[in-house]
Design a protein around this motif. Sequence first.
Motif, PDB file in Angstrom:
ATOM      1  N   LEU A  61      -5.432   9.660  -6.921  1.00 26.08           N
ATOM      2  CA  LEU A  61      -6.366   8.663  -7.233  1.00 26.08           C
ATOM      3  C   LEU A  61      -6.282   7.617  -6.048  1.00 26.08           C
ATOM      4  CD1 LEU A  61      -6.159   7.943 -10.961  1.00 26.08           C
ATOM      5  CD2 LEU A  61      -7.796   9.549  -9.949  1.00 26.08           C
ATOM      6  N   GLY A 111      -6.694   3.845  -4.702  1.00 27.59           N
ATOM      7  CA  GLY A 111      -6.666   2.523  -5.059  1.00 27.59           C
ATOM      8  C   GLY A 111      -6.008   2.393  -6.225  1.00 27.59           C
ATOM      9  N   ASP A 112      -6.183   1.081  -6.840  1.00 26.55           N
ATOM     10  CA  ASP A 112      -5.594   0.681  -8.293  1.00 26.55           C
ATOM     11  C   ASP A 112      -6.545   0.724  -9.195  1.00 26.55           C
ATOM     12  OD1 ASP A 112      -2.727  -0.008  -8.128  1.00 26.55           O
ATOM     13  OD2 ASP A 112      -3.000  -1.235  -6.215  1.00 26.55           O
ATOM     14  N   PRO A 113      -5.950   0.557 -10.452  1.00 27.16           N
ATOM     15  CA  PRO A 113      -7.088   0.373 -11.466  1.00 27.16           C
ATOM     16  C   PRO A 113      -7.724  -0.928 -11.244  1.00 27.16           C
ATOM     17  CG  PRO A 113      -4.494   0.269 -12.410  1.00 27.16           C
ATOM     18  CD  PRO A 113      -4.634   0.692 -10.820  1.00 27.16           C
ATOM     19  N   ARG A 156     -12.771   5.092  -8.806  1.00 27.11           N
ATOM     20  CA  ARG A 156     -11.517   5.830  -8.273  1.00 27.11           C
ATOM     21  C   ARG A 156     -11.971   7.482  -8.508  1.00 27.11           C
ATOM     22  NH1 ARG A 156      -6.443   3.909 -11.255  1.00 27.11           N
ATOM     23  NH2 ARG A 156      -5.459   4.480  -9.450  1.00 27.11           N
ATOM     24  N   PRO A 195      -3.216  -4.114  -2.646  1.00 27.44           N
ATOM     25  CA  PRO A 195      -4.557  -4.420  -2.006  1.00 27.44           C
ATOM     26  C   PRO A 195      -4.472  -6.142  -1.740  1.00 27.44           C
ATOM     27  CG  PRO A 195      -5.332  -3.023  -3.804  1.00 27.44           C
ATOM     28  CD  PRO A 195      -3.726  -3.497  -3.931  1.00 27.44           C
ATOM     29  N   ARG A 197       5.971  -2.490  -8.245  1.00 28.53           N
ATOM     30  CA  ARG A 197       6.050  -2.644  -6.795  1.00 28.53           C
ATOM     31  C   ARG A 197       6.465  -3.812  -6.041  1.00 28.53           C
ATOM     32  NH1 ARG A 197       0.377   0.139  -5.662  1.00 28.53           N
ATOM     33  NH2 ARG A 197       0.179  -0.135  -8.056  1.00 28.53           N
ATOM     34  N   GLN A 239       3.190   7.468  -7.173  1.00 33.62           N
ATOM     35  CA  GLN A 239       2.997   6.331  -6.172  1.00 33.62           C
ATOM     36  C   GLN A 239       4.199   5.724  -5.948  1.00 33.62           C
ATOM     37  OE1 GLN A 239       0.085   3.467  -7.208  1.00 33.62           O
ATOM     38  NE2 GLN A 239      -1.737   4.877  -7.082  1.00 33.62           N
TER      39      GLN A 239
END
Lengths: 329, 327
Positions: free
Chosen positions: A280, A282-284, A299, B141, B161, B191
């Motif tokens: 997927l 990016g992040d949620p 996503r 991000p 993270r 991830q």
Amino acid sequence: MPPGDDVVLRVENLVKHFPLKGRIPFTSGGVVKAVDGVSFDLRRGETLGVVGESGCGKSTLARMLVGLEQPTSGAVRFGESVVHTAKGRELRALRRRIQIVLQDPYTSLNPRRTIREILLQPFEIHPDVLDRRRRIDRIRDLLDLVGLDPDLHLDRYPHQFSGGQRQRIGIARALALQPDVIVCDEPVSALDVSVQAQVVNLLERLQEELGVAYVFIAHDLSVVRHISDRVAVMYLGKLVETGPEASLYDTPRHPYTSALLSAVPVPEPAGRGQRQRILLAGDPPSPVDPPSGCRFRTRCWQATETCATTEPPLAAGVHPVACHFPLAA
Amino acid sequence: MTLLEIDDLRVAFPGPSGPVNAVNGVSLKVDPGQTLAILGESGSGKSVTAQAVMGILDTPPARISGAVRLHGRELLTLPRKQRDRISGEEIGMVFQDAMAALNPVFTVGHQIMEVLRVRRGMSRADARRRAVELVDRVRIPAAKDRIRDYPHQFSGGMRQRIMIALAICLEPDLLIADEPTTALDVTVQAQVMELLAEIQRDSGMGLLLITHDLGVVAEVADDVAVMYAGRIVERGTVEQIFDGPAHPYTEGLLASMPRVDRRDDVLYAIPGAPPNPARLPAGCPFHLRCPRATDECRTVLPPLEVLPANRASACHHHEEVLGATRR
Ligand SMILES: Nc1ncnc2c1ncn2[C@@H]1O[C@H](COP(=O)(O)OP(=O)(O)OP(=O)(O)O)[C@@H](O)[C@H]1O
Ligand SMILES: Nc1ncnc2c1ncn2[C@@H]1O[C@H](COP(=O)(O)OP(=O)(O)OP(=O)(O)O)[C@@H](O)[C@H]1O
Ligand code: SF4
Ligand code: SF4
Ligand SMILES: [Mg+2]
Ligand SMILES: [Mg+2]
């Protein structure tokens, strides 16, 4: 409308918004939309598995089901009662009938109480359930049931146990009053696979014997598959797909479900690096400001214009999916 | 040179009926760039082993003996201050619960910068630049803005993270990760594990990974050590362990695993409960639960014996087990 005969818990359009305390610039006055319109029925003796991204609202949902959290709107019905408007005797009855096993074995047990005190406490709150003289026998049975040794462990404190042992104590406590519904929020994630198998078998056996229903939240999709009759997949505060265990795992219809299943690590070192995994991007997104239309669209590799403008509803049926372009079976 | 070498490590806590022997003679090695996974029963001493290596057990009450060598240098006998410096700079640690490891009242940037300033003597500006790099490195991000946020403003996966960023900020040679992904969903888990693998490839960092997730072990470990009742009962390469375990406990563990591609009626579970570390039975600590136990097992403690192909098993009947499990 009270739930029908075989429905033990009815969840109607449940919403929980946490107000932001103005710490983050630009969003002050906003809300965290932790749970945003969740509905389902839990039938007597059934297990509903709930899976989803970290932070999608599973624990918040669990806490509302047992009355630990006040919903912003919507209702949880148990028989004639509504969980968070019940008072007095009715509330006490509900508290006994609906129990929770929490995610965190480190903080869910009072560190200043011995295991004996922790397990006797439910009977002090509900003294009519069991005669005082029989309580010690019951809690010894409970410890036995969850694989701990009553002779050795009753008078110890929680910090003297490993994470896995503490989780079993939490399960014993939830079982003490023989409830109709147990909400399990990651009850086995801290356990080794053999103890996990013991606990899962135990929960299944109790279900057969006592007809207790479970809402079973976990990140381990294999365990969820094993224990659940039906599974609900959550993404950013909403259910995106629900269905019978076999149908959902073998033919997932929502892109998120499919990505989730593809990420399950496979316990075979030989196949390492050869698996097809849907990564997927990016992040949620933030639950403060979820995307318009379909919440998964930022996503999703299938997203179109429609997905940005129109929210896909979760239709009725046996295996409903909230997606404009569900995957083919 | 071996990065980490643990030799006959023992840790005991005082208990109401005598000492609790949580770790009972553990020996293991981690090479640079290598991933050693520790599997084992809940309560078998995995976390206590990690805590002893990290030097974060209070002594007393804990009593520690044996040897823990990093780059050949003995840590257990070092004076407190030197010890703290080494475990702070050369060993990083990631826990299951990021919320407990991060300080809720400081921004994540502040926490990373503090470490860099105190340990590396960096200026504010340099420390900030490096903190942004690190947070970016763990794929958060908008790292430049996000370092001004508090831990509670991140999702569980992001916090995990951030904790990794904090653990690697001094470029440790060894990272100890105690159930780093247990609280994460499988996509975030993938991830995080990929991120750790990438850091290992870049810097040659060794990884001691404690986890219950056999799928994760199968995907990332080079070597595996299996613990039971404070001891290592089997070790080998990940292929050796998964393709044909040489100890009945490992055999039972692998058999207990539910599968995602089908549903079984009842899960296999090893019968009985783990022994009380304050009162281990005579002989093999697994004998009360072992389907292969014989009289010898009830009286003689099996040592961890090195077998062909450099694997090891602490079982009197390892040949029989191997014969039955090898595919
Ligand atoms: N008391 C609270 N105040 C503000 N926000 C909260 C509160 N509790 C939860 N949240 C937020 O609500 C969202 C849902 O959190 P929740 O704990 O229910 O997720 P979850 O699905 O259980 O995640 P995990 O899998 O990591 O346990 C998150 O964004 C979280 O930060
Ligand atoms: N501070 C302590 N005081 C006394 N006993 C302790 C302490 N910490 C751990 N123990 C005991 O030491 C043994 C090993 O615990 P440890 O936390 O290392 O287990 P673990 O292998 O990490 O288990 P899990 O998989 O459940 O996390 C357990 O029996 C535990 O009860
Ligand atoms: S509605 Fe559109 S964006 Fe949402 S999951 Fe379906 S295809 Fe993807
Ligand atoms: S030594 Fe005996 S009891 Fe112990 S694991 Fe081997 S066969 Fe089982
Ligand atoms: Mg949760
Ligand atoms: Mg542990």
